[in-house]
Design an enzyme around this catalytic site. Structure first.
Site, PDB file in Angstrom:
ATOM      1  N   SER A   7       0.410 -11.008   2.189  1.00 53.12           N
ATOM      2  CA  SER A   7       0.911  -9.798   2.848  1.00 53.12           C
ATOM      3  C   SER A   7       0.057  -9.475   4.060  1.00 53.12           C
ATOM      4  O   SER A   7      -1.146  -9.230   3.929  1.00 53.12           O
ATOM      5  CB  SER A   7       0.872  -8.624   1.876  1.00 53.12           C
ATOM      6  OG  SER A   7       1.027  -7.422   2.611  1.00 53.12           O
ATOM      7  N   HIS A  32       4.566 -12.399   3.971  1.00 53.45           N
ATOM      8  CA  HIS A  32       5.121 -11.124   3.515  1.00 53.45           C
ATOM      9  C   HIS A  32       4.822 -10.024   4.535  1.00 53.45           C
ATOM     10  O   HIS A  32       3.663  -9.801   4.899  1.00 53.45           O
ATOM     11  CB  HIS A  32       4.502 -10.773   2.160  1.00 53.45           C
ATOM     12  CG  HIS A  32       5.109  -9.599   1.480  1.00 53.45           C
ATOM     13  ND1 HIS A  32       6.279  -9.676   0.754  1.00 53.45           N
ATOM     14  CD2 HIS A  32       4.708  -8.310   1.403  1.00 53.45           C
ATOM     15  CE1 HIS A  32       6.564  -8.483   0.250  1.00 53.45           C
ATOM     16  NE2 HIS A  32       5.626  -7.630   0.629  1.00 53.45           N
ATOM     17  N   ASP A  34       5.265  -6.074   5.325  1.00 49.14           N
ATOM     18  CA  ASP A  34       5.530  -4.767   4.719  1.00 49.14           C
ATOM     19  C   ASP A  34       5.927  -3.766   5.789  1.00 49.14           C
ATOM     20  O   ASP A  34       5.124  -3.422   6.651  1.00 49.14           O
ATOM     21  CB  ASP A  34       4.278  -4.277   3.979  1.00 49.14           C
ATOM     22  CG  ASP A  34       4.072  -5.022   2.678  1.00 49.14           C
ATOM     23  OD1 ASP A  34       5.028  -5.091   1.886  1.00 49.14           O
ATOM     24  OD2 ASP A  34       2.958  -5.540   2.456  1.00 49.14           O
ATOM     25  N   MET A  36       7.066  -0.001   6.458  1.00 48.54           N
ATOM     26  CA  MET A  36       7.010   1.326   5.822  1.00 48.54           C
ATOM     27  C   MET A  36       7.346   2.400   6.847  1.00 48.54           C
ATOM     28  O   MET A  36       6.914   2.315   8.000  1.00 48.54           O
ATOM     29  CB  MET A  36       5.601   1.583   5.275  1.00 48.54           C
ATOM     30  CG  MET A  36       5.093   0.493   4.356  1.00 48.54           C
ATOM     31  SD  MET A  36       3.505   0.945   3.645  1.00 48.54           S
ATOM     32  CE  MET A  36       3.085  -0.578   2.774  1.00 48.54           C
ATOM     33  N   HIS A  65       9.758  -7.004   3.554  1.00 40.53           N
ATOM     34  CA  HIS A  65       9.874  -6.016   2.476  1.00 40.53           C
ATOM     35  C   HIS A  65      10.073  -4.641   3.102  1.00 40.53           C
ATOM     36  O   HIS A  65       9.137  -4.058   3.645  1.00 40.53           O
ATOM     37  CB  HIS A  65       8.577  -6.084   1.640  1.00 40.53           C
ATOM     38  CG  HIS A  65       8.517  -5.103   0.520  1.00 40.53           C
ATOM     39  ND1 HIS A  65       7.354  -4.835  -0.171  1.00 40.53           N
ATOM     40  CD2 HIS A  65       9.466  -4.321  -0.046  1.00 40.53           C
ATOM     41  CE1 HIS A  65       7.596  -3.935  -1.109  1.00 40.53           C
ATOM     42  NE2 HIS A  65       8.869  -3.598  -1.053  1.00 40.53           N
ATOM     43  N   MET A  67      10.335  -0.980   2.949  1.00 46.35           N
ATOM     44  CA  MET A  67      10.058   0.239   2.176  1.00 46.35           C
ATOM     45  C   MET A  67      10.472   1.413   3.046  1.00 46.35           C
ATOM     46  O   MET A  67       9.632   2.193   3.528  1.00 46.35           O
ATOM     47  CB  MET A  67       8.573   0.282   1.805  1.00 46.35           C
ATOM     48  CG  MET A  67       8.236  -0.694   0.686  1.00 46.35           C
ATOM     49  SD  MET A  67       6.474  -1.039   0.582  1.00 46.35           S
ATOM     50  CE  MET A  67       6.327  -2.284   1.854  1.00 46.35           C
ATOM     51  N   MET A 136       7.853  -4.290  -8.105  1.00 49.69           N
ATOM     52  CA  MET A 136       6.592  -3.745  -7.578  1.00 49.69           C
ATOM     53  C   MET A 136       5.619  -3.549  -8.736  1.00 49.69           C
ATOM     54  O   MET A 136       5.940  -2.890  -9.729  1.00 49.69           O
ATOM     55  CB  MET A 136       6.827  -2.409  -6.872  1.00 49.69           C
ATOM     56  CG  MET A 136       7.500  -2.510  -5.511  1.00 49.69           C
ATOM     57  SD  MET A 136       6.683  -3.613  -4.340  1.00 49.69           S
ATOM     58  CE  MET A 136       5.056  -2.851  -4.174  1.00 49.69           C
ATOM     59  N   ASP A 174       4.484  -7.828  -6.472  1.00 44.42           N
ATOM     60  CA  ASP A 174       3.798  -7.366  -5.267  1.00 44.42           C
ATOM     61  C   ASP A 174       2.905  -6.185  -5.618  1.00 44.42           C
ATOM     62  O   ASP A 174       3.398  -5.132  -6.031  1.00 44.42           O
ATOM     63  CB  ASP A 174       4.878  -6.968  -4.240  1.00 44.42           C
ATOM     64  CG  ASP A 174       4.306  -6.490  -2.916  1.00 44.42           C
ATOM     65  OD1 ASP A 174       3.083  -6.567  -2.719  1.00 44.42           O
ATOM     66  OD2 ASP A 174       5.109  -6.041  -2.078  1.00 44.42           O
TER      67      ASP A 174
END
Ligand code: DX5
Ligand code: ZN
Length: 219
Positions: A7, A32, A34, A36, A65, A67, A136, A174
């Site tokens: 990540s 990965h 992330d 957000m 991913h 979020m 998660m 994760d």
């Protein structure tokens, strides 16, 4: 097949291209990313322009991913930016089936995630629509947290259901994954492992990835 997905949340954001390349050389299978939004999770990271600028810097598949709330509004942007896998949250999409169909319509692998408090059964209606489920193992938002043990029961439950239906599913975990616990997590049925601090925080990323891979005996 075991896949390790470092990540970039734990990377040096000022040199992300080099960090991506470093993970590729170190033996990662995926990268990965992330995303957000400060609403779905209490943190803000990066958007599609960063994915787009990373795309030519590595051959690794980009495992994005999301979020974020209302992910359907941004799926087109992330697909166009070069995402290979897009994960949305079951808790965040207005219409989960429609959002997953939109991801697939862009030629991107669709994946669905649940937070620690969401029951495993929440993903069951969508198992035919995805190639990966992300369980998660921490509350999403920050790297460097400890794995929540209860979440492993959900990994087992989802793997059992996939086997029962004859589905070959990637099950990703994760949060808090390390060489110390990855063997146990793999034994529960996970085969795709996100690791932020355990890889980027290691002196030797290649050794950390190799060590984690060696711990996984998937039956
Ligand atoms: C947390 C993110 C994770 C995080 C994992 O919300 O989704 O991908 O970067 O970091 P570690 O491996 O340090 O727990
Ligand atoms: Zn993540």
């Amino acid at each position: 097949m075991v896949k390790i997905s470092p990540s970039i949340l734990s990377a040096d954001f000022s040199i992300l291209g080099e960090e991506a390349r470093r993970m590729e050389v170190a033996g990662a299978d995926l990268l990965h990313i992330d995303v957000m939004d400060g609403h779905f999770v209490p943190n803000i990271t990066i958007g599609a322009p960063v994915v787009k600028s990373l795309r030519p810097r590595t051959k690794l598949p980009l495992d994005v991913h999301l979020m974020i709330e209302h992910p359907e509004q941004y799926i087109g942007d992330f697909a166009a930016a070069g995402a290979d896998i897009i994960t949305i949250h079951e808790e965040a999409a207005d219409d989960v089936a429609a959002a997953l169909a939109l991801i697939r319509s862009k030629g991107v692998a669709a994946s669905l995630s649940i937070k620690p408090k969401t029951p495993a059964k929440a993903v069951f209606p969508y198992l035919d629509d995805v190639s990966m489920i992300l369980v998660m193992t921490v509350e999403p938002g920050f790297g460097g947290q400890a794995l929540i043990e209860d979440t492993l029961l959900k990994v087992q439950e989802i793997r059992r259901e996939c086997v029962r239906r004859g589905l070959e599913m990637d099950i990703q975990v994760d949060g808090g994954i390390s060489p110390a616990n990855i063997g146990r997590v793999a034994a529960c049925g996970a085969n795709v492992f996100v690791a932020g601090s355990a890889v980027f925080g290691a002196k030797d990323a290649a050794a950390a990835i190799a060590q984690m891979r060696a711990q996984c005996v998937i039956s």
